[in-house]
Scaffold this motif. Structure first.
Motif, PDB file in Angstrom:
ATOM      1  N   HIS A  32     -18.278  11.436  -7.376  1.00  0.00           N
ATOM      2  CA  HIS A  32     -17.195  11.364  -8.368  1.00  0.00           C
ATOM      3  C   HIS A  32     -15.836  11.143  -7.695  1.00  0.00           C
ATOM      4  CE1 HIS A  32     -19.196  11.988 -12.130  1.00  0.00           C
ATOM      5  NE2 HIS A  32     -19.728  13.144 -11.774  1.00  0.00           N
ATOM      6  N   SER A  36     -13.503   7.773  -8.276  1.00  0.00           N
ATOM      7  CA  SER A  36     -12.151   7.863  -8.825  1.00  0.00           C
ATOM      8  C   SER A  36     -11.091   7.596  -7.757  1.00  0.00           C
ATOM      9  CB  SER A  36     -11.942   9.211  -9.509  1.00  0.00           C
ATOM     10  OG  SER A  36     -12.518  10.238  -8.748  1.00  0.00           O
ATOM     11  N   ILE A 221     -11.691  20.516 -13.397  1.00  0.00           N
ATOM     12  CA  ILE A 221     -12.564  19.975 -14.450  1.00  0.00           C
ATOM     13  C   ILE A 221     -12.987  21.057 -15.454  1.00  0.00           C
ATOM     14  CG2 ILE A 221     -13.404  18.100 -12.977  1.00  0.00           C
ATOM     15  CD1 ILE A 221     -16.090  19.618 -12.782  1.00  0.00           C
ATOM     16  N   LYS A 239      -6.252  21.831 -16.266  1.00  0.00           N
ATOM     17  CA  LYS A 239      -7.658  21.512 -16.503  1.00  0.00           C
ATOM     18  C   LYS A 239      -7.737  20.145 -17.175  1.00  0.00           C
ATOM     19  CE  LYS A 239      -8.997  26.285 -17.219  1.00  0.00           C
ATOM     20  NZ  LYS A 239      -8.888  27.203 -18.348  1.00  0.00           N
ATOM     21  N   TYR A 240      -8.265  19.176 -16.450  1.00  0.00           N
ATOM     22  CA  TYR A 240      -8.342  17.811 -16.970  1.00  0.00           C
ATOM     23  C   TYR A 240      -9.578  17.589 -17.831  1.00  0.00           C
ATOM     24  CZ  TYR A 240      -4.333  16.437 -14.209  1.00  0.00           C
ATOM     25  OH  TYR A 240      -3.062  16.327 -13.698  1.00  0.00           O
ATOM     26  N   ALA A 241     -10.467  18.564 -17.869  1.00  0.00           N
ATOM     27  CA  ALA A 241     -11.662  18.475 -18.712  1.00  0.00           C
ATOM     28  C   ALA A 241     -12.171  19.884 -18.983  1.00  0.00           C
ATOM     29  CB  ALA A 241     -12.736  17.644 -18.016  1.00  0.00           C
ATOM     30  N   GLN A 242     -13.105  19.989 -19.935  1.00  0.00           N
ATOM     31  CA  GLN A 242     -13.752  21.269 -20.223  1.00  0.00           C
ATOM     32  C   GLN A 242     -15.243  21.129 -19.927  1.00  0.00           C
ATOM     33  OE1 GLN A 242     -11.048  20.370 -22.385  1.00  0.00           O
ATOM     34  NE2 GLN A 242      -9.964  21.951 -21.249  1.00  0.00           N
ATOM     35  N   VAL A 243     -15.542  20.832 -18.684  1.00  0.00           N
ATOM     36  CA  VAL A 243     -16.924  20.555 -18.296  1.00  0.00           C
ATOM     37  C   VAL A 243     -17.827  21.769 -18.503  1.00  0.00           C
ATOM     38  CG1 VAL A 243     -18.390  20.014 -16.303  1.00  0.00           C
ATOM     39  CG2 VAL A 243     -16.319  18.683 -16.721  1.00  0.00           C
ATOM     40  N   GLU A 245     -17.770  23.898 -20.861  1.00  0.00           N
ATOM     41  CA  GLU A 245     -18.193  23.949 -22.266  1.00  0.00           C
ATOM     42  C   GLU A 245     -19.281  22.921 -22.554  1.00  0.00           C
ATOM     43  OE1 GLU A 245     -14.613  23.776 -24.690  1.00  0.00           O
ATOM     44  OE2 GLU A 245     -13.828  25.494 -23.573  1.00  0.00           O
ATOM     45  N   ALA A 246     -19.143  21.726 -21.967  1.00  0.00           N
ATOM     46  CA  ALA A 246     -20.152  20.679 -22.163  1.00  0.00           C
ATOM     47  C   ALA A 246     -21.502  21.126 -21.601  1.00  0.00           C
ATOM     48  CB  ALA A 246     -19.695  19.372 -21.504  1.00  0.00           C
TER      49      ALA A 246
END
Ligand code: KIV
Ligand code: NA
Length: 282
Positions: A32, A36, A221, A239-243, A245-246
């Motif tokens: 990753h 990126s 993340i 926090k650029y994402a809520q990984v 939670e996913a």
């Protein structure tokens, strides 16, 4: 793609182009990072906290670090890879630090090493660089010293501490460090240090005036968001994402579908036996 090197970092510092760094600890996070186009990937001793669940970074060994470095190197072809020398692997003497640094480069295949500490580590940094290994410094909050500090806190909010950090930065540059991480210090202190150094500064919780930024992968993340025992994400970390939670949603769906007999359906039952073979079988 060609790997980022120290000359690129120097050029970017000259041009005012920011340096982007993140941590990675294994193959997927390293892939990753490369996809990126991260400039620098740090195999941080924060691995102790975010992947192993320890309360501090003090518990990882040089062997642990080598293990994680090898996985990151497998996934990362573009970024400059820096490996943290863990607590206890470099403080005793310059020769101890040199042999740990050689192990991280030879067995872990990293491009450079990082260690914590300012003026008192300058001689050690100098010796490792003389020995042929690029060194990144790390001052301000130095998590390895947490037991002596008495907990995690910010640094440099009074002039005495700010001067100490400033002098540490100068000493590291003088010793031959190619960059220095500034952790948890006031942005104005980081700005002044960045203006006075010719090597790049990489900030974490140090504001926007540093030459570059670094964040911890799991924090940025939103990975560590376990419903009932969430680890706290530092307040400087966006926090650029809520990984987390996913992932939770995926695991709960899997559990429900198995309990309800919905998984695996025909799509996920791909192996067939002919009727004739089946008859012979039963
Ligand atoms: O171990 C780590 O992740 C670090 C960064 C916070 C700079 O040292
Ligand atoms: Na670290």
């Amino acid at each position: 793609p060609r790997r980022v090197n120290l000359q690129d970092l120097r050029k970017w510092k000259r041009e005012g182009r920011k340096i982007v760094m993140m941590t990675a600890y294994d193959y997927p996070s390293a892939v990753h990072a490369d996809l990126s186009e991260m400039d620098v990937v740090l195999v941080g001793d924060s691995v102790a906290m975010v992947t192993l669940g320890h309360d501090t970074t003090q518990k990882v060994t040089i062997d642990d670090m080598i293990y994680h470095c090898r996985a990151v190197v497998n996934g990362c072809k573009r970024a400059l890879i820096v490996g943290d020398l863990p607590f206890g692997s470099y403080e005793i003497s310059p020769p101890q630090a040199m042999s740990s640094a050689y192990r991280l480069v030879k067995e872990g295949s990293v491009d450079a090493v990082k260690l914590e500490g300012g003026r008192k580590m300058a001689e050690t940094v100098h010796r490792i660089v003389q020995g042929g290994i690029a060194v990144m410094g790390h001052i301000g909050l130095t998590p390895g010293s947490v037991s002596a500090i008495g907990g995690f806190r910010s640094f440099g909010r009074n002039s005495k501490e700010a001067i100490e950090i400033f002098q540490g930065a100068l000493a590291l540059e003088e010793a031959g460090a190619f960059a220095v991480v500034l952790e948890c210090i006031p942005h104005l202190v980081a700005k002044h240090i960045t203006e006075c150094l010719s090597i790049p500064t990489i900030g974490i919780g140090a504001g926007k005036y540093t030459s570059g930024q670094v964040l911890v992968y799991h924090d940025m993340i939103g990975m560590l968001q376990h419903p009932h025992h969430a680890k706290v994400t530092p307040k400087f970390c966006k926090k650029y994402a809520q990984v987390g939670e996913a992932i939770q949603e995926a695991l709960e769906n899997y559990r429900d579908e198995v309990l309800q007999g919905k998984f695996p359906n025909e799509t996920y039952s791909p192996y067939h036996i002919s009727e004739e073979e089946y008859e012979k079988f039963v």
